[in-house]
Enzyme design. Structure first.
Site, PDB file in Angstrom:
ATOM      1  N   ASP A  13      -2.724  -8.894  -7.543  1.00 22.90           N
ATOM      2  CA  ASP A  13      -2.438  -9.255  -6.148  1.00 22.90           C
ATOM      3  C   ASP A  13      -3.112 -10.589  -5.817  1.00 22.90           C
ATOM      4  OD1 ASP A  13      -1.817  -9.221  -3.459  1.00 22.90           O
ATOM      5  OD2 ASP A  13      -3.374  -7.778  -2.930  1.00 22.90           O
ATOM      6  N   HIS A  44       0.810  -1.216   0.000  1.00 20.81           N
ATOM      7  CA  HIS A  44       0.000   0.000   0.000  1.00 20.81           C
ATOM      8  C   HIS A  44       0.844   1.267   0.000  1.00 20.81           C
ATOM      9  CE1 HIS A  44      -3.490  -2.623   1.662  1.00 20.81           C
ATOM     10  NE2 HIS A  44      -3.377  -2.698   0.343  1.00 20.81           N
ATOM     11  N   GLU A  86     -13.256  -9.347  -8.242  1.00 18.59           N
ATOM     12  CA  GLU A  86     -13.200 -10.290  -7.128  1.00 18.59           C
ATOM     13  C   GLU A  86     -14.052 -11.498  -7.487  1.00 18.59           C
ATOM     14  OE1 GLU A  86     -12.577 -12.563  -4.201  1.00 18.59           O
ATOM     15  OE2 GLU A  86     -11.434 -10.683  -4.355  1.00 18.59           O
ATOM     16  N   HIS A 122      -7.482  -8.590  -8.096  1.00 15.31           N
ATOM     17  CA  HIS A 122      -7.844  -9.469  -6.979  1.00 15.31           C
ATOM     18  C   HIS A 122      -8.170  -8.572  -5.791  1.00 15.31           C
ATOM     19  CE1 HIS A 122      -5.498 -12.057  -9.672  1.00 15.31           C
ATOM     20  NE2 HIS A 122      -6.049 -13.105  -9.091  1.00 15.31           N
ATOM     21  N   ASP A 177     -12.912 -13.668 -12.639  1.00 13.29           N
ATOM     22  CA  ASP A 177     -11.515 -14.025 -12.477  1.00 13.29           C
ATOM     23  C   ASP A 177     -10.627 -12.839 -12.827  1.00 13.29           C
ATOM     24  OD1 ASP A 177      -9.295 -16.160 -12.321  1.00 13.29           O
ATOM     25  OD2 ASP A 177      -9.010 -15.267 -14.309  1.00 13.29           O
ATOM     26  N   GLY A 178      -9.691 -12.530 -11.938  1.00 17.51           N
ATOM     27  CA  GLY A 178      -8.852 -11.360 -12.136  1.00 17.51           C
ATOM     28  C   GLY A 178      -7.900 -11.483 -13.307  1.00 17.51           C
ATOM     29  N   SER A 181      -6.819  -2.311  -1.150  1.00 14.76           N
ATOM     30  CA  SER A 181      -6.347  -1.567  -2.318  1.00 14.76           C
ATOM     31  C   SER A 181      -7.469  -0.834  -3.053  1.00 14.76           C
ATOM     32  CB  SER A 181      -5.582  -2.486  -3.266  1.00 14.76           C
ATOM     33  OG  SER A 181      -6.282  -3.674  -3.535  1.00 14.76           O
TER      34      SER A 181
END
EC number: 2.1.1.266
Length: 286
Positions: free
Chosen positions: A168, A18, A117, A41, A142-143, A99
């Site tokens: 991520d 972060h 997500e 993600h 799906d990311g 995030s």
């Protein structure tokens, strides 16, 4: 996937991730014209460190809680802690921003954010957390596939020329996850070559990451930078001893700005046996 970030929110890995994310957002916001951010993600976007999941692990005590109790001189770390305080002013004394929240906090009114997500429960909470923000679009998907589906980004008939992609993943597949992540980054670069891409990864034993580093250096990006923070010796394959970020096409002068922040975080969060932080170009900018 069974991973739930609520157990790990605010730990040393989140701190590194972060601090860097805010520095990337600030670099984007310094230039005129809107930008686009994709969080592949995203999780739920907002966490409570007094909830049962966070208290069960206590990981935030060695991360954000320790920093909040110390005097801070580094401007990048201070910027991160200002964001934590802003989140808590809005959501309560034990809130911790994921995030998506930090992207919404740091970017501007004409910027756009897409958050992906896959887990239904987490995606529903994420949608609820950002229901009132027209800049944020939440996708239950799906990311990795999102890098094909959502890039290059557009606003109406206009294509965004600048932006950020944060990847991520939970690394439930452990080292095999790197293959999926690198393939997704290659897809993203083919569709949106000028964006900055940030891939977070855990570190157990640094030497096990050498094949990943070689493959990352071969990606078709203009430049590639590694940033790593270890809080203990990297001598155990059974626990996360630190984490890193692979940055593709990072903004100009970002490395010079973040290297002192990494050194400060190592001093504040690391054990005596922790190696020095790492800031290294895999592919230097031309």
């Amino acid at each position: 996937m069974n991973y739930r970030h609520a157990f790990h929110a605010g730990n040393h890995a989140d701190v590194l991730k972060h601090v860097v994310l805010l520095a990337l957002c600030d670099a984007l916001a310094r230039k005129p014209g809107p930008c686009f951010a994709l969080d592949t993600h995203a999780g739920r976007g907002l966490y409570a460190l007094d909830a049962d999941a966070a208290r069960r692990t206590g990981e935030s005590e060695g991360g954000v809680a320790r920093l909040l109790a110390l005097p801070i001189g580094d401007p990048c770390v201070a910027r991160y802690l200002d964001a934590i305080r802003a989140c808590r002013a809005a959501h309560g004394a034990h809130a911790y921003p994921g995030s998506p929240w930090l992207l919404a906090y740091a970017l501007r009114a004409d910027d756009r954010i897409a958050c992906c997500e896959l887990q239904p429960e987490e995606a529903a909470i994420l949608k609820a957390n950002f229901r009132g923000d027209p800049r944020v679009a939440v996708h239950q998907r799906d990311g990795y596939a999102a890098l094909k589906a959502l890039l290059p980004p557009r606003a109406g008939d206009t294509r965004f020329s600048r932006g950020l992609v944060l990847v991520d993943p939970p690394y439930e597949a452990q080292l095999r996850e790197f293959d999926a992540a690198l393939a997704a980054l290659r897809d993203g670069l083919a569709r949106w070559p000028h964006a900055c891409y940030a891939l977070w990864y855990p570190i157990k034993q640094r030497r096990a990451l050498q094949p990943f580093h070689r493959a990352a250096a071969a990606l078709p990006a203009k430049s590639a930078l590694l940033l790593e923070l270890l809080v203990r010796a990297d001598d155990s394959p059974l626990r996360m001893n630190g984490s890193g970020l692979l940055l593709l096409n990072p903004p100009w002068q970002l490395e010079a700005m973040l290297a002192p922040a990494l050194a400060a975080l190592r001093d504040m969060l690391g054990e005596a046996t922790a190696p020095a932080s790492r800031s290294e170009w895999l592919k230097p900018p031309a």
